[in-house]
Scaffold this motif. Structure first.
Motif, mmCIF file in Angstrom:
data_model
loop_
_atom_site.group_PDB
_atom_site.id
_atom_site.type_symbol
_atom_site.label_atom_id
_atom_site.label_comp_id
_atom_site.label_asym_id
_atom_site.label_seq_id
_atom_site.Cartn_x
_atom_site.Cartn_y
_atom_site.Cartn_z
ATOM 1 N N LEU A 127 -26.104 9.567 -13.259
ATOM 2 C CA LEU A 127 -27.022 8.663 -12.566
ATOM 3 C C LEU A 127 -28.466 9.078 -12.780
ATOM 4 O O LEU A 127 -28.876 10.191 -12.435
ATOM 5 N N ASP A 128 -29.225 8.187 -13.382
ATOM 6 C CA ASP A 128 -30.672 8.247 -13.577
ATOM 7 C C ASP A 128 -31.135 9.485 -14.333
ATOM 8 O O ASP A 128 -32.097 10.145 -13.931
ATOM 9 N N ILE A 129 -30.471 9.775 -15.428
ATOM 10 C CA ILE A 129 -30.945 10.826 -16.331
ATOM 11 C C ILE A 129 -30.710 10.401 -17.774
ATOM 12 O O ILE A 129 -29.887 9.526 -18.057
ATOM 13 N N VAL A 130 -31.451 11.032 -18.676
ATOM 14 C CA VAL A 130 -31.098 11.076 -20.083
ATOM 15 C C VAL A 130 -30.787 12.539 -20.384
ATOM 16 O O VAL A 130 -31.120 13.429 -19.599
ATOM 17 N N LEU A 135 -34.938 14.444 -23.354
ATOM 18 C CA LEU A 135 -36.173 14.311 -22.583
ATOM 19 C C LEU A 135 -37.243 15.281 -23.080
ATOM 20 O O LEU A 135 -38.397 14.887 -23.283
ATOM 21 N N PHE A 136 -36.877 16.530 -23.293
ATOM 22 C CA PHE A 136 -37.875 17.497 -23.756
ATOM 23 C C PHE A 136 -38.454 17.089 -25.108
ATOM 24 O O PHE A 136 -39.662 17.195 -25.337
ATOM 25 N N ARG A 137 -37.619 16.604 -26.014
ATOM 26 C CA ARG A 137 -38.093 16.260 -27.347
ATOM 27 C C ARG A 137 -38.966 15.016 -27.343
ATOM 28 O O ARG A 137 -39.798 14.827 -28.238
ATOM 29 N N ALA A 138 -38.823 14.166 -26.321
ATOM 30 C CA ALA A 138 -39.608 12.931 -26.240
ATOM 31 C C ALA A 138 -40.851 13.070 -25.380
ATOM 32 O O ALA A 138 -41.641 12.128 -25.272
ATOM 33 N N THR A 139 -41.059 14.236 -24.791
ATOM 34 C CA THR A 139 -42.133 14.380 -23.807
ATOM 35 C C THR A 139 -43.507 14.110 -24.408
ATOM 36 O O THR A 139 -43.871 14.673 -25.440
ATOM 37 N N HIS A 249 -39.220 4.723 -20.232
ATOM 38 C CA HIS A 249 -39.479 5.495 -21.441
ATOM 39 C C HIS A 249 -38.293 5.638 -22.391
ATOM 40 O O HIS A 249 -38.474 6.127 -23.514
ATOM 41 N N PHE A 250 -37.104 5.221 -21.970
ATOM 42 C CA PHE A 250 -35.926 5.421 -22.809
ATOM 43 C C PHE A 250 -35.028 4.194 -22.801
ATOM 44 O O PHE A 250 -35.006 3.447 -21.826
ATOM 45 N N ASP A 251 -34.290 4.034 -23.878
ATOM 46 C CA ASP A 251 -33.119 3.169 -23.864
ATOM 47 C C ASP A 251 -31.999 4.056 -23.333
ATOM 48 O O ASP A 251 -31.339 4.768 -24.101
ATOM 49 N N VAL A 252 -31.820 4.055 -22.020
ATOM 50 C CA VAL A 252 -30.967 5.052 -21.374
ATOM 51 C C VAL A 252 -29.546 4.997 -21.906
ATOM 52 O O VAL A 252 -28.936 6.029 -22.223
ATOM 53 N N LEU A 253 -29.001 3.796 -22.041
ATOM 54 C CA LEU A 253 -27.626 3.668 -22.512
ATOM 55 C C LEU A 253 -27.488 4.208 -23.937
ATOM 56 O O LEU A 253 -26.508 4.903 -24.257
#
Length: 294
Positions: A127-130, A135-139, A249-253
Protein backbone atom coordinates in the motif's frame (compact mmCIF):
# COMPACT_ATOMS: atom_id res chain seq x y z
CA UNK A 1 -10.21 -0.28 18.69
CA UNK A 2 -9.49 -4.04 18.52
CA UNK A 3 -12.37 -5.42 20.53
CA UNK A 4 -12.28 -9.20 20.75
CA UNK A 5 -8.67 -9.45 19.55
CA UNK A 6 -6.23 -11.49 21.62
CA UNK A 7 -2.84 -9.95 22.38
CA UNK A 8 0.47 -11.82 22.34
CA UNK A 9 4.18 -11.28 22.81
CA UNK A 10 6.21 -13.71 20.69
CA UNK A 11 9.97 -14.15 20.71
CA UNK A 12 11.73 -13.65 17.38
CA UNK A 13 15.44 -13.58 16.54
CA UNK A 14 16.91 -11.01 18.90
CA UNK A 15 13.70 -9.29 19.94
CA UNK A 16 10.08 -9.76 20.95
CA UNK A 17 7.09 -8.89 18.79
CA UNK A 18 3.81 -7.56 20.14
CA UNK A 19 0.72 -8.46 18.13
CA UNK A 20 -3.01 -8.98 18.26
CA UNK A 21 -5.02 -11.69 16.51
CA UNK A 22 -8.61 -12.57 15.72
CA UNK A 23 -10.46 -14.88 13.36
CA UNK A 24 -10.50 -18.50 12.24
CA UNK A 25 -10.01 -18.39 8.47
CA UNK A 26 -6.89 -18.33 6.29
CA UNK A 27 -4.06 -16.40 7.99
CA UNK A 28 -3.57 -12.78 6.92
CA UNK A 29 -0.65 -10.74 8.24
CA UNK A 30 -1.11 -6.93 8.33
CA UNK A 31 2.02 -4.76 8.65
CA UNK A 32 1.94 -1.05 9.46
CA UNK A 33 4.13 1.84 8.35
CA UNK A 34 5.95 4.87 9.73
CA UNK A 35 5.35 6.57 12.14
CA UNK A 36 2.45 4.37 13.21
CA UNK A 37 1.74 1.02 14.86
CA UNK A 38 -0.62 -1.88 14.26
CA UNK A 39 -3.37 0.55 15.33
CA UNK A 40 -3.48 1.90 11.76
CA UNK A 41 -5.56 -1.17 10.80
CA UNK A 42 -8.26 -0.46 13.41
CA UNK A 43 -10.94 0.51 10.88
CA UNK A 44 -10.62 -2.61 8.72
CA UNK A 45 -9.01 -5.39 10.79
CA UNK A 46 -12.29 -6.37 12.56
CA UNK A 47 -14.07 -6.83 9.23
CA UNK A 48 -11.15 -8.79 7.79
CA UNK A 49 -11.23 -11.01 10.88
CA UNK A 50 -14.74 -12.12 9.94
CA UNK A 51 -13.23 -13.84 6.90
CA UNK A 52 -9.56 -14.48 7.83
CA UNK A 53 -7.34 -15.10 10.84
CA UNK A 54 -5.92 -11.59 11.12
CA UNK A 55 -2.49 -11.02 12.68
CA UNK A 56 -1.57 -7.38 13.42
CA UNK A 57 1.97 -6.96 14.82
CA UNK A 58 4.08 -3.95 15.65
CA UNK A 59 7.28 -4.13 13.62
CA UNK A 60 10.51 -4.35 15.61
CA UNK A 61 11.40 -0.88 16.86
CA UNK A 62 7.79 0.30 16.68
CA UNK A 63 4.88 0.34 19.09
CA UNK A 64 5.13 -2.20 21.88
CA UNK A 65 7.53 -4.54 20.10
CA UNK A 66 11.15 -4.86 21.19
CA UNK A 67 13.74 -2.27 20.30
CA UNK A 68 17.04 -4.15 20.15
CA UNK A 69 20.33 -2.20 20.11
CA UNK A 70 21.33 -0.95 16.68
CA UNK A 71 24.58 -1.86 14.93
CA UNK A 72 27.00 0.02 12.71
CA UNK A 73 25.76 -1.72 9.55
CA UNK A 74 22.07 -1.06 10.47
CA UNK A 75 21.36 -4.76 9.91
CA UNK A 76 19.32 -4.95 13.13
CA UNK A 77 16.61 -2.92 11.41
CA UNK A 78 17.03 -4.23 7.86
CA UNK A 79 13.87 -5.29 6.08
CA UNK A 80 15.40 -8.77 5.81
CA UNK A 81 15.59 -8.90 9.62
CA UNK A 82 12.02 -7.62 10.05
CA UNK A 83 10.77 -10.08 7.45
CA UNK A 84 12.36 -12.94 9.39
CA UNK A 85 10.63 -11.67 12.54
CA UNK A 86 7.30 -12.03 10.82
CA UNK A 87 8.02 -15.49 9.42
CA UNK A 88 8.98 -16.62 12.92
CA UNK A 89 5.91 -15.02 14.48
CA UNK A 90 3.58 -16.65 12.00
CA UNK A 91 5.29 -20.03 12.51
CA UNK A 92 4.87 -19.65 16.28
CA UNK A 93 1.14 -19.11 15.68
CA UNK A 94 1.04 -22.28 13.60
CA UNK A 95 1.05 -20.69 10.14
CA UNK A 96 3.70 -22.00 7.76
CA UNK A 97 2.03 -20.29 4.81
CA UNK A 98 0.05 -17.07 4.91
CA UNK A 99 -1.09 -13.96 3.06
CA UNK A 100 0.35 -10.54 3.84
CA UNK A 101 -0.46 -6.88 3.34
CA UNK A 102 1.86 -4.01 4.23
CA UNK A 103 1.52 -0.26 4.23
CA UNK A 104 4.55 2.03 3.84
CA UNK A 105 7.49 0.44 5.78
CA UNK A 106 5.37 -2.66 6.29
CA UNK A 107 5.02 -2.92 2.52
CA UNK A 108 8.80 -2.95 2.21
CA UNK A 109 8.96 -5.77 4.73
CA UNK A 110 6.33 -7.66 2.70
CA UNK A 111 8.41 -7.14 -0.47
CA UNK A 112 11.53 -8.53 1.20
CA UNK A 113 9.54 -11.41 2.71
CA UNK A 114 8.26 -12.37 -0.74
CA UNK A 115 11.86 -12.53 -2.03
CA UNK A 116 13.46 -14.25 0.96
CA UNK A 117 10.59 -16.59 1.86
CA UNK A 118 8.56 -17.24 -1.31
CA UNK A 119 7.37 -20.56 0.05
CA UNK A 120 5.66 -18.74 2.94
CA UNK A 121 3.71 -15.92 1.25
CA UNK A 122 0.78 -17.05 -0.89
CA UNK A 123 -0.67 -13.64 -1.78
CA UNK A 124 0.64 -10.15 -1.02
CA UNK A 125 -0.51 -6.54 -1.06
CA UNK A 126 1.58 -3.36 -0.81
CA UNK A 127 0.00 0.00 0.00
CA UNK A 128 1.27 3.38 -1.23
CA UNK A 129 4.88 2.54 -1.99
CA UNK A 130 7.16 1.88 -4.91
CA UNK A 131 10.22 -0.36 -4.42
CA UNK A 132 12.95 1.22 -2.28
CA UNK A 133 15.64 1.07 -4.95
CA UNK A 134 13.24 2.54 -7.50
CA UNK A 135 12.53 5.56 -5.31
CA UNK A 136 16.17 6.28 -4.50
CA UNK A 137 17.21 6.03 -8.15
CA UNK A 138 14.41 8.39 -9.24
CA UNK A 139 14.96 11.00 -6.54
CA UNK A 140 14.96 14.57 -7.76
CA UNK A 141 14.19 17.87 -6.05
CA UNK A 142 10.44 17.24 -5.99
CA UNK A 143 10.75 13.77 -4.47
CA UNK A 144 13.38 14.90 -1.96
CA UNK A 145 11.09 17.75 -0.91
CA UNK A 146 7.97 15.62 -0.58
CA UNK A 147 9.76 12.75 1.16
CA UNK A 148 12.28 14.88 3.01
CA UNK A 149 12.16 12.47 5.97
CA UNK A 150 13.91 9.76 3.94
CA UNK A 151 17.01 11.97 3.92
CA UNK A 152 16.56 13.54 7.35
CA UNK A 153 16.18 10.26 9.24
CA UNK A 154 19.27 8.66 7.66
CA UNK A 155 21.57 11.35 9.05
CA UNK A 156 24.04 9.98 11.62
CA UNK A 157 22.93 9.53 15.19
CA UNK A 158 22.05 11.58 17.24
CA UNK A 159 21.02 14.46 14.95
CA UNK A 160 17.49 13.35 13.93
CA UNK A 161 16.90 11.67 17.28
CA UNK A 162 17.62 14.86 19.21
CA UNK A 163 15.59 17.09 16.91
CA UNK A 164 12.54 14.81 16.86
CA UNK A 165 12.85 14.17 20.59
CA UNK A 166 12.53 17.86 21.35
CA UNK A 167 8.81 17.68 20.42
CA UNK A 168 7.77 14.20 19.27
CA UNK A 169 4.05 15.01 19.20
CA UNK A 170 4.54 17.99 16.90
CA UNK A 171 6.77 15.98 14.56
CA UNK A 172 4.29 13.09 14.46
CA UNK A 173 1.22 15.25 13.87
CA UNK A 174 2.95 17.42 11.26
CA UNK A 175 3.95 14.42 9.19
CA UNK A 176 0.60 12.66 9.49
CA UNK A 177 -1.00 15.86 8.18
CA UNK A 178 1.66 16.43 5.51
CA UNK A 179 1.37 12.97 3.97
CA UNK A 180 -2.41 12.63 4.15
CA UNK A 181 -4.97 13.98 1.74
CA UNK A 182 -6.43 16.26 4.41
CA UNK A 183 -4.34 18.37 6.74
CA UNK A 184 -7.28 18.84 9.09
CA UNK A 185 -6.59 15.31 10.39
CA UNK A 186 -10.27 14.37 10.55
CA UNK A 187 -9.34 11.01 9.07
CA UNK A 188 -7.40 9.87 12.16
CA UNK A 189 -9.58 8.90 15.12
CA UNK A 190 -8.54 10.22 18.55
CA UNK A 191 -7.86 6.74 19.93
CA UNK A 192 -5.43 5.92 17.12
CA UNK A 193 -3.69 9.29 17.36
CA UNK A 194 -3.26 8.84 21.11
CA UNK A 195 -1.71 5.44 20.51
CA UNK A 196 0.71 6.80 17.91
CA UNK A 197 1.73 9.60 20.27
CA UNK A 198 2.15 7.24 23.22
CA UNK A 199 4.48 4.98 21.30
CA UNK A 200 6.38 7.68 19.43
CA UNK A 201 7.17 9.56 22.63
CA UNK A 202 9.63 6.82 23.59
CA UNK A 203 13.23 7.82 22.70
CA UNK A 204 13.96 4.16 21.92
CA UNK A 205 11.21 4.20 19.28
CA UNK A 206 12.55 7.41 17.75
CA UNK A 207 16.02 5.89 17.46
CA UNK A 208 14.79 2.54 16.15
CA UNK A 209 12.64 4.17 13.48
CA UNK A 210 15.60 6.29 12.36
CA UNK A 211 17.54 3.03 12.09
CA UNK A 212 14.76 1.64 9.90
CA UNK A 213 15.43 4.44 7.40
CA UNK A 214 19.22 4.20 7.77
CA UNK A 215 18.90 0.53 6.88
CA UNK A 216 16.84 1.44 3.81
CA UNK A 217 19.64 3.65 2.51
CA UNK A 218 22.41 1.12 3.18
CA UNK A 219 21.97 -2.58 3.87
CA UNK A 220 18.51 -2.78 2.29
CA UNK A 221 19.86 -1.30 -0.92
CA UNK A 222 22.73 -3.79 -0.88
CA UNK A 223 20.23 -6.64 -0.53
CA UNK A 224 18.11 -5.19 -3.34
CA UNK A 225 21.13 -4.84 -5.62
CA UNK A 226 22.10 -8.45 -4.95
CA UNK A 227 18.55 -9.62 -5.73
CA UNK A 228 17.84 -7.70 -8.92
CA UNK A 229 17.01 -10.93 -10.74
CA UNK A 230 14.67 -12.22 -8.04
CA UNK A 231 10.95 -11.56 -8.47
CA UNK A 232 7.80 -11.68 -6.38
CA UNK A 233 6.24 -14.98 -7.42
CA UNK A 234 2.85 -14.81 -5.71
CA UNK A 235 -0.14 -12.73 -6.86
CA UNK A 236 0.33 -9.08 -5.87
CA UNK A 237 -2.17 -6.30 -5.18
CA UNK A 238 -0.96 -2.70 -5.31
CA UNK A 239 -3.01 0.18 -3.85
CA UNK A 240 -1.97 3.81 -3.57
CA UNK A 241 -3.39 7.27 -2.93
CA UNK A 242 -4.00 9.51 -5.93
CA UNK A 243 -3.27 12.59 -3.79
CA UNK A 244 0.13 11.27 -2.72
CA UNK A 245 3.69 11.52 -3.94
CA UNK A 246 3.78 8.01 -5.37
CA UNK A 247 0.93 8.79 -7.75
CA UNK A 248 2.44 12.11 -8.83
CA UNK A 249 5.90 10.79 -9.63
CA UNK A 250 5.57 7.13 -10.62
CA UNK A 251 3.56 4.70 -12.66
CA UNK A 252 3.07 2.75 -9.44
CA UNK A 253 1.64 -0.38 -11.02
CA UNK A 254 4.45 -0.53 -13.58
CA UNK A 255 7.14 -0.31 -10.90
CA UNK A 256 5.74 -3.42 -9.25
CA UNK A 257 5.22 -5.35 -12.47
CA UNK A 258 8.96 -4.96 -13.00
CA UNK A 259 9.53 -6.67 -9.65
CA UNK A 260 7.08 -9.55 -10.05
CA UNK A 261 6.87 -12.70 -12.12
CA UNK A 262 3.33 -13.42 -10.98
CA UNK A 263 0.14 -11.48 -11.67
CA UNK A 264 -0.01 -7.86 -10.48
CA UNK A 265 -3.16 -5.77 -10.17
CA UNK A 266 -4.04 -2.55 -8.45
CA UNK A 267 -5.51 0.92 -8.49
CA UNK A 268 -5.32 4.37 -6.93
CA UNK A 269 -7.78 5.39 -4.23
CA UNK A 270 -9.08 8.98 -3.75
CA UNK A 271 -6.91 9.84 -0.74
CA UNK A 272 -3.40 10.58 0.46
CA UNK A 273 -0.89 8.21 1.99
CA UNK A 274 -2.90 6.60 4.79
CA UNK A 275 -5.32 4.47 2.80
CA UNK A 276 -6.59 2.23 5.59
CA UNK A 277 -7.60 5.26 7.68
CA UNK A 278 -8.46 7.85 5.04
CA UNK A 279 -10.48 5.46 2.87
CA UNK A 280 -11.17 2.38 5.02
CA UNK A 281 -14.25 1.17 3.13
CA UNK A 282 -12.52 1.16 -0.26
CA UNK A 283 -9.33 -0.32 1.15
CA UNK A 284 -11.30 -3.07 2.86
CA UNK A 285 -13.23 -3.83 -0.33
CA UNK A 286 -10.05 -4.32 -2.36
CA UNK A 287 -8.30 -6.40 0.30
CA UNK A 288 -11.33 -8.61 0.89
CA UNK A 289 -11.79 -9.32 -2.80
CA UNK A 290 -8.11 -9.98 -3.47
CA UNK A 291 -7.38 -12.20 -0.48
CA UNK A 292 -10.68 -14.11 -0.81
CA UNK A 293 -9.38 -15.41 -4.15
CA UNK A 294 -6.90 -17.57 -2.22
Amino acid sequence: MFEGFATHRIAASGTEIFLCTKGEGEPLLLLHGYPQTHAMWHAIAPALAERFTVVCPDLRGYGDSGKPPSDAAHATYAKRTSAMDMVEVMAALGFGRFMAAGHDRGGRVVHRMCLDHPERVTRAAVLDIVPTRTLFRATDQAIATGYYHWFFLIQPEPLPERLIGADPSFYLRENLARWSGSRDMRWVVPEALAEYERCFSDPATIHATCEDYRAAATVDLAHDEADLDRKIACPLLVLWGEQGLMHRHFDVLATWREKASGPVEGTALPCGHFLAEERPAETLEHLLRFFALH
